[in-house]
Design an enzyme around this catalytic site. Structure first.
Site, PDB file in Angstrom:
ATOM      1  N   GLY A  38       1.826  -8.576   7.284  1.00  0.00           N
ATOM      2  CA  GLY A  38       2.310  -7.671   8.317  1.00  0.00           C
ATOM      3  C   GLY A  38       2.430  -6.273   7.751  1.00  0.00           C
ATOM      4  N   GLY A  39       2.286  -5.274   8.630  1.00  0.00           N
ATOM      5  CA  GLY A  39       2.372  -3.907   8.152  1.00  0.00           C
ATOM      6  C   GLY A  39       1.305  -3.626   7.115  1.00  0.00           C
ATOM      7  N   ASP A  40       1.752  -3.097   5.979  1.00  0.00           N
ATOM      8  CA  ASP A  40       0.796  -2.789   4.895  1.00  0.00           C
ATOM      9  C   ASP A  40       0.951  -3.748   3.726  1.00  0.00           C
ATOM     10  OD1 ASP A  40       3.285  -1.955   4.151  1.00  0.00           O
ATOM     11  OD2 ASP A  40       2.633  -0.066   3.245  1.00  0.00           O
ATOM     12  N   GLU A  41       1.411  -4.969   3.996  1.00  0.00           N
ATOM     13  CA  GLU A  41       1.626  -5.968   2.944  1.00  0.00           C
ATOM     14  C   GLU A  41       0.533  -7.024   3.004  1.00  0.00           C
ATOM     15  OE1 GLU A  41       5.557  -7.453   3.597  1.00  0.00           O
ATOM     16  OE2 GLU A  41       6.531  -5.790   2.560  1.00  0.00           O
ATOM     17  N   LEU A  92       0.833  -1.206   0.000  1.00  0.00           N
ATOM     18  CA  LEU A  92       0.000   0.000   0.000  1.00  0.00           C
ATOM     19  C   LEU A  92       0.868   1.257   0.000  1.00  0.00           C
ATOM     20  CD1 LEU A  92      -2.628  -1.138   2.666  1.00  0.00           C
ATOM     21  CD2 LEU A  92      -2.740  -1.386   0.182  1.00  0.00           C
TER      22      LEU A  92
END
Length: 866
Positions: A523-526, A483
């Protein structure tokens, strides 16, 4: 007639001749008679004499009857031991009795001659020299006047010698004496053998009789001992059975013990004493005595029982022993006086369990004739141990029975309680099952979006890979979604808004895929999507386009409208994939390529990307080797003071020219170092080379001025890294004032909140600090107020537009105006043309760096090191 008478008359002369002959014949007959008697007497000795000592004495008397035998001995030769045994020895001049002598000491003498040769010997002192020479005998010392010696033979074997001798010169031996002695010697050997055999037989009979008698006594004793052992074993068995078979009244138990003990030793009077829990009182659970009806519990004192308790040993105490103990203060005098008056005998043994004495068992008798002995003491000591164990077992059994009764009541109450607890546990088990299912779900799902996590996605992807290898006609694809602007949303609106954003993204992506496809958050924006069993690649591209379009729609977060985007990398599953990591790696590489091409798009992974990744990996490996082997080019580019054209300092930097990849651009060079995690190593390497250059100039007297090196902001994140740089400067013994550290503004933007203490520490150490590439990023002017930089370098992109861009010129003037108040100086870098230089001179920018001023100088560091 007268003439005839004359014919038979002997003349006087004839008579004188006949009379000696008659006397000689008479003596011969008498001698023969004595010899015959001697032989008879010797024969009688064989049957009448039972011991050899009396035999030799009788033989001596017989021989002395027909010749002088005041000195007489019989010797036997034992060839095995080489000993001459003088069985009988009588000598009028030698009072010492000779027993045995070594054969070697006699073989050269007259006795040895007889034993060696088996011949008789007739010695006369007047023929001594001739005799010794003829017989090969050594005559040493005083010898007898005459000697007769004959061998004793058993068959042809010489077994000894018999010798008579005289020291009287008036006594003479004749040849007839020798013949008689020879004749008698033949019968003596037979007689000696017969007496020896009879003596040996009698001795053997006596010894065998003695042995049989001893064996019989031993058997009788063993029978008695076995009977006692059997009685003892039976008693021990009964003692061990008491605790198990007797129930109820303990007095019956103790009486049974007394009855069993009385069968082993005399025990008309017996008592058992126990120490109470306070260790101060003696209790008597059992007491049986013919003179006393009972005894009460009493305090511990100096009685016989207490003595056994103190010593922990079984004791036999009779009147003499009780006096000793009273004199030693071990028992009370009154106790001793009472025992002396009754003349009793007392046995006591401690009752021990697990090494601890808890009581005494004692027996006693009254009267002078009823006494115990050591055997009784040993028996009581042995039995008392088993009695103690039995008593403890009995006590434990009763304790267990009491506890069992209590336990039954407690079990009933506990059963009811357990029923209640069981219901509660069933309820908890159901709850735990729900928790366990939730834990399993949480272990495989993302806590924020409730999507499958990396672990679950990897497992499903592994199954897809296995299916592809087995059924090659099946099609699978992985979409790797990254993202845009997620960090900006988090930093500006906060983490709560960021979470809302990710949840909404998950919802939108889920609407773009089919029901059997798998969406997961790594995880995160993945995010990743596994597309299962599609028909054509265009289907994958259509899904990717839908996702990009959906993400590009505005998001309403915290009442604000925010925009984002998505970059997608697509990797189709091929049969050569062996693990999920390989697929994710390729999809990630394709996503990275999409972001490089401008974001908001998708890229299909192909082998050229892998080749490029491999090339980047090889470049990284080559960079590691080049850093290790120091295969770089070194340059110095000065910063010029435009007012007098002097050098402010020299910026040192390195460049890498690879044999295969050619010259590596500065940006790629730093990027490779950062990707390989060698940024710190590269910076320390450049710092070390700068220190070497300054140290060399110090030794040669050259003036290189201050040297500047580019330092990553990562060095300032840990105090240990700052200390390491300061230690390196100290190692080369150079002044920190000769060094300039340049920090890139872009690094400062990412980690500004952590580096201020480290910046100040370097400033205190004396290092000159420069903020490089100012204006290239989003640095706030507040950084200029917060950090103690000595110089600010204006990014070369602002200088490049001069003089045509008045806006950039005004920006530089504004920074210069701020520098006057904040005490730092402004450097313009990238001055490559005279027009740029003139524009900077017009606004009184005093420091600049670029090609128009001077080109970078190439350094030969190997030559300096040499």
């Amino acid at each position: 007639m007268s003439s005839d008478s004359t014919q038979y008359e002997l003349t006087e002369e004839e008579l004188r001749e006949i009379i000696p002959q008659l006397q000689q014949l008479t003596n011969k007959y008498k001698r023969a008679e004595r010899v015959q008697k001697a032989l008879f007497d010797i024969s009688e000795l064989a049957s009448s004499v039972s011991h050899l000592n009396r035999l030799y004495t009788a033989i001596h008397e017989i021989i002395a009857d027909f010749m002088n035998a005041d000195n007489f001995f019989v010797a036997f030769y034992e060839q095995d031991s080489q000993i001459v045994d003088f069985a009988y020895f009588v000598d009028e001049f030698d009072e010492q009795t000779v027993k045995q002598l070594p054969a070697d000491s006699l073989m050269d003498g007259m006795t040895g001659f007889i034993l060696r040769t088996g011949q008789h010997l007739f010695y006369k002192r007047e023929q001594e020299e001739v005799f010794a020479e003829d017989h090969g005998i050594k005559l040493v010392g005083s010898q007898p006047f005459e000697l007769l010696g004959v061998p004793l033979k058993r068959g042809s074997q010489v077994i000894g010698a018999m010798v008579v001798q005289t020291y009287d010169e008036g006594v003479h031996y004749t040849q007839e004496d020798l013949e008689v002695l020879l004749f008698v010697s033949q019968h003596i050997v037979t007689t000696v053998d017969r007496v020896k055999n009879r003596e040996l037989t009698e001795r053997t009979i006596r010894e065998r009789t003695r042995q049989l008698r001893k064996i019989n006594d031993d058997l009788q004793e063993e029978i008695l001992e076995r009977q006692k052992v059997e009685s003892l074993q039976q008693a021990l068995f009964e003692i061990s059975e008491l605790a198990a078979n007797l129930e109820g009244d303990m007095s019956v138990f103790y009486s049974s013990l007394h009855e069993i003990l009385a069968r082993l030793i005399s025990a008309p009077n017996c008592f058992i004493s126990i120490i109470d829990e306070s260790k101060q009182m003696l209790e008597f659970p059992y007491f049986s005595d013919v003179e006393d009806t009972g005894v009460e519990a009493r305090p511990m004192g100096l009685g016989l029982t207490e003595f056994v308790l103190r010593t922990g040993q079984a004791e036999l105490i009779n009147p003499p022993r009780v006096l000793e103990l009273a004199e030693a203060g071990e028992i009370d005098v009154s106790v001793a006086q009472s025992m002396l008056n009754s003349a009793n005998s007392w046995l006591g043994s401690p009752l021990v369990v697990d090494g601890e004495v808890f009581g005494v068992i004692a027996v006693q008798t009254y009267g002078k004739h009823a006494k115990y002995n050591a055997r009784d003491l040993e028996l009581l000591r042995f039995v008392s141990h088993h009695i103690a164990v039995t008593m403890e077992r009995k006590r434990s059994t009763e304790e267990i029975q009491r506890h069992n009764s209590e336990l039954e009541l407690r079990v009933a109450a506990r059963t009811a309680e357990l029923d209640r607890a069981n219901k509660y546990l069933k309820q908890q088990i159901e709850e735990r099952k729900e928790i366990e299912l939730k834990l399993i779900h949480d272990a495989h799902h993302d806590s924020l979006t409730d999507l499958p996590n990396r672990s679950m996605f990897t497992s499903r992807l592994e199954l897809a890979i296995a299916s592809k290898q087995r059924y090659t006609e099946n099609y699978f694809a992985v979409l790797f979604i990254d993202l845009d602007r997620f960090k900006v949303i988090n930093d500006t609106l906060g983490h709560h808004a960021g979470d809302e954003f990710l949840v909404e993204v998950a919802r939108r992506i889920a609407l773009c895929i089919r029901g059997h496809d798998l969406l997961a958050r790594l995880g995160g924006d993945e995010f990743v999507v596994l597309l299962d069993n599609f028909e054509d690649l265009t289907d994958v591209q259509e899904v990717a386009s839908r996702i990009i379009n959906s993400i590009s729609e505005p998001f309403l977060l915290e009442g604000r409208e925010m925009y984002s985007g998505a970059s997608i990398g697509i990797a189709n599953l091929e049969s050569y994939y062996r693990s999920a990591d390989e697929v994710l790696r390729d999809a990630d590489a394709a996503m990275y390529q999409a972001k490089t091409l401008g974001r908001g798009r998708f890229v299909m992974f192909d082998k050229s990307m892998r080749d490029r990744l491999i090339e980047e990996l090889e470049l990284e490996n080559e960079f590691r080797r080049a850093l290790r082997d120091e295969e770089f080019e070194y340059f110095l580019q000065p910063v010029i003071d435009l007012r007098d054209n002097t050098t402010l300092y020299n910026e040192m930097y390195v460049r890498w020219s690879h044999p295969t990849f050619g010259k590596i651009a500065r940006e790629q060079f730093r990027q490779v170092a950062e990707q390989s995690g060698l940024t710190l190593d590269l910076d320390l390497f450049q710092l070390r080379k700068a220190c070497e250059l300054l140290a060399h100039a110090k030794t040669t007297g050259e003036d290189t001025g201050r040297i500047a090196v580019n330092v990553s902001i990562i060095h300032l994140l840990q105090a240990s890294m700052v200390n390491q740089m300061i230690s390196l400067i100290d190692e080369y013994k150079i002044s920190p004032h000769d060094l300039v550290f340049e920090f890139d503004e872009n690094d400062l933007n990412r980690r500004s909140q952590f580096i201020l203490p480290a910046i100040k520490k370097l400033k205190r150490a004396g290092v000159t600090l420069v903020l490089d590439n100012f204006g290239s990023g989003l640095a706030s002017l507040s950084y200029l107020f917060a950090y103690p930089f000595d110089f600010i370098k204006i990014d070369h992109r602002f200088v490049r537009s001069l003089p045509r861009s008045q806006r950039n010129l005004k920006l530089i003037q504004s920074v210069m105006l701020i520098s006057e108040h904040l005490k730092f100086k402004v450097i313009a870098e990238g001055v490559d043309s005279p027009a740029q230089l003139n524009a900077l001179t017009d606004i009184e920018c005093n420091y600049a760096q670029g090609k128009v001023l001077t080109r970078a100088t190439v350094l030969d560091m190997k030559q300096l090191a040499g």
